[in-house]
Design an enzyme around this catalytic site. Structure first.
Site, mmCIF file in Angstrom:
data_model
loop_
_atom_site.group_PDB
_atom_site.id
_atom_site.type_symbol
_atom_site.label_atom_id
_atom_site.label_comp_id
_atom_site.label_asym_id
_atom_site.label_seq_id
_atom_site.Cartn_x
_atom_site.Cartn_y
_atom_site.Cartn_z
ATOM 1 N N ARG A 95 0.991 -1.188 0.053
ATOM 2 C CA ARG A 95 0.059 -0.060 0.036
ATOM 3 C C ARG A 95 0.995 1.071 0.032
ATOM 4 O O ARG A 95 1.800 1.214 0.723
ATOM 5 C CB ARG A 95 -0.811 -0.045 1.284
ATOM 6 C CG ARG A 95 -2.137 0.872 1.144
ATOM 7 C CD ARG A 95 -2.920 0.375 2.437
ATOM 8 N NE ARG A 95 -3.545 1.670 2.726
ATOM 9 C CZ ARG A 95 -4.716 2.183 2.185
ATOM 10 N NH1 ARG A 95 -5.194 1.342 1.272
ATOM 11 N NH2 ARG A 95 -5.224 3.265 2.500
ATOM 12 N N LEU A 97 2.203 4.725 1.027
ATOM 13 C CA LEU A 97 1.951 5.496 2.110
ATOM 14 C C LEU A 97 1.768 6.873 1.635
ATOM 15 O O LEU A 97 2.198 7.299 0.645
ATOM 16 C CB LEU A 97 3.524 5.476 2.764
ATOM 17 C CG LEU A 97 3.778 3.908 3.572
ATOM 18 C CD1 LEU A 97 4.906 3.921 4.149
ATOM 19 C CD2 LEU A 97 2.582 3.717 4.790
ATOM 20 N N HIS A 113 12.260 -3.784 -1.984
ATOM 21 C CA HIS A 113 11.779 -3.878 -3.484
ATOM 22 C C HIS A 113 12.232 -5.005 -4.299
ATOM 23 O O HIS A 113 13.598 -4.933 -4.536
ATOM 24 C CB HIS A 113 11.829 -2.415 -4.258
ATOM 25 C CG HIS A 113 11.078 -2.479 -5.515
ATOM 26 N ND1 HIS A 113 9.646 -2.408 -5.551
ATOM 27 C CD2 HIS A 113 11.574 -2.395 -6.675
ATOM 28 C CE1 HIS A 113 9.222 -2.265 -6.788
ATOM 29 N NE2 HIS A 113 10.417 -2.349 -7.499
ATOM 30 N N ASP A 149 9.099 4.034 -4.472
ATOM 31 C CA ASP A 149 10.313 3.311 -4.844
ATOM 32 C C ASP A 149 11.243 4.217 -5.246
ATOM 33 O O ASP A 149 12.275 4.017 -5.976
ATOM 34 C CB ASP A 149 10.266 2.087 -5.679
ATOM 35 C CG ASP A 149 9.122 1.230 -5.430
ATOM 36 O OD1 ASP A 149 8.959 0.885 -4.284
ATOM 37 O OD2 ASP A 149 8.193 0.682 -6.361
ATOM 38 N N LYS A 176 15.165 -15.536 -2.109
ATOM 39 C CA LYS A 176 16.458 -15.950 -1.278
ATOM 40 C C LYS A 176 17.525 -14.719 -1.074
ATOM 41 O O LYS A 176 18.191 -14.848 0.041
ATOM 42 C CB LYS A 176 17.308 -16.999 -2.279
ATOM 43 C CG LYS A 176 16.905 -18.256 -1.888
ATOM 44 C CD LYS A 176 18.094 -19.272 -2.672
ATOM 45 C CE LYS A 176 17.365 -20.809 -2.328
ATOM 46 N NZ LYS A 176 17.903 -21.571 -3.140
HETATM 47 C C1 GAR Z 1 8.982 -9.432 -1.489
HETATM 48 O O1 GAR Z 1 9.362 -9.902 -2.456
HETATM 49 C C2 GAR Z 1 9.090 -7.892 -1.688
HETATM 50 O O2 GAR Z 1 10.341 -7.349 -2.291
HETATM 51 C C3 GAR Z 1 7.715 -7.479 -2.329
HETATM 52 O O3 GAR Z 1 6.635 -8.284 -1.934
HETATM 53 C C4 GAR Z 1 7.293 -9.537 -1.290
HETATM 54 C C5 GAR Z 1 6.851 -9.898 -0.116
HETATM 55 O O4 GAR Z 1 7.105 -11.002 0.556
HETATM 56 N N1 GAR Z 1 7.612 -6.092 -2.366
HETATM 57 C C6 GAR Z 1 7.065 -5.326 -3.209
HETATM 58 O O5 GAR Z 1 6.821 -5.868 -4.207
HETATM 59 C C7 GAR Z 1 6.953 -3.685 -2.822
HETATM 60 N N2 GAR Z 1 6.765 -2.915 -3.900
HETATM 61 P P1 GAR Z 1 7.132 -11.548 1.847
HETATM 62 O O6 GAR Z 1 5.681 -11.014 2.312
HETATM 63 O O7 GAR Z 1 7.301 -12.733 2.107
HETATM 64 O O8 GAR Z 1 8.208 -10.773 2.732
#
Ligand code: GAR
Length: 198
Positions: A95, A97, A113, A149, A176
């Site tokens: 979401r 901010l 990201h 971002d 990973k």
């Molecule tokens: C992660 O890959 C993170 O980089 C991405 O969501 C995933 C969350 O995984 N974030 C975004 O895309 C933000 N723009 P997680 O809930 O297992 O940590």
């Protein structure tokens, strides 16, 4: 006198694997941050149970129940102050901010990201890497500012893209890399945290 740990909150929306990696690292007495709160904008986020299992206080806030983004963020801000939070990590917090919220936490919000920023801001990063025929992909931990971002990069990690890669394999490869990268980034920021600005 040893520095105390930085009181850190994690914002999630879903799975919570990055949150778990940070929470586990923070259990080490030498880690410079402690996780004092996990907030999700999605009451169904599986990460909430993972945090509860680790005895971390959780707050589920349903953004669908709150009319404006500003009102939602104001509620979240109050929860963070109530828990004396000093630093915020967005970990799969899907979401945007509000500028108001970001202005309340200057250089005190981190985000992870799944791309090598400034490439591929926004969504569907793995797909976009494949479409562009990039030879490398990766992830970035950065400060959050008012541009999506767009804040200063803290650390990045890279992986090769092979001709057999799909969005699924890239997603696994990047995930990973994400966990150790976020742990390293939080350690870096928290160990040089300026408590006097609070
Ligand atoms: C992660 O890959 C993170 O980089 C991405 O969501 C995933 C969350 O995984 N974030 C975004 O895309 C933000 N723009 P997680 O809930 O297992 O940590």
């Amino acid at each position: 006198m040893p520095r105390r740990k930085v009181r850190t909150a994690i914002l999630i929306s879903g799975r919570g694997s990055n949150m778990l990696a940070l929470a586990k690292a923070a259990m080490n007495s030498n880690f410079p941050a402690e996780i004092v709160l996990v907030i999700s904008n999605n009451p169904e986020a599986p990460g909430l149970q993972l945090a509860t299992d680790m005895h971390i206080p959780v707050i589920a806030m349903d953004h669908l129940q709150v009319k404006s983004r500003k009102k939602f963020d104001a509620k979240m801000h109050k929860h963070l102050l109530d828990h004396q939070v000093e630093l915020i990590c967005c970990a799969g917090y899907m979401r945007i901010l509000s500028p108001w919220f970001v202005s309340k936490w200057p250089r005190r919000i981190l985000n992870i990201h799944p791309s090598l920023l400034p490439k591929y801001k926004g969504l569907h990063t793995h797909q976009r890497v494949l479409e562009a025929g990039d030879t490398h992909h990766g992830c970035t931990v950065h400060y959050v500012n008012e541009e999506l971002d767009g804040g200063d990069v803290i650390l990045q990690a890279k992986t090769k893209v092979n001709s057999e890669d799909t969005t699924e394999t890239l997603s696994m490869k990047v995930q990973k890399l994400e966990h150790p990268l976020y742990v390293k980034s939080l350690a870096k920021v928290a160990s040089s945290f300026d408590f006097s600005i609070l």
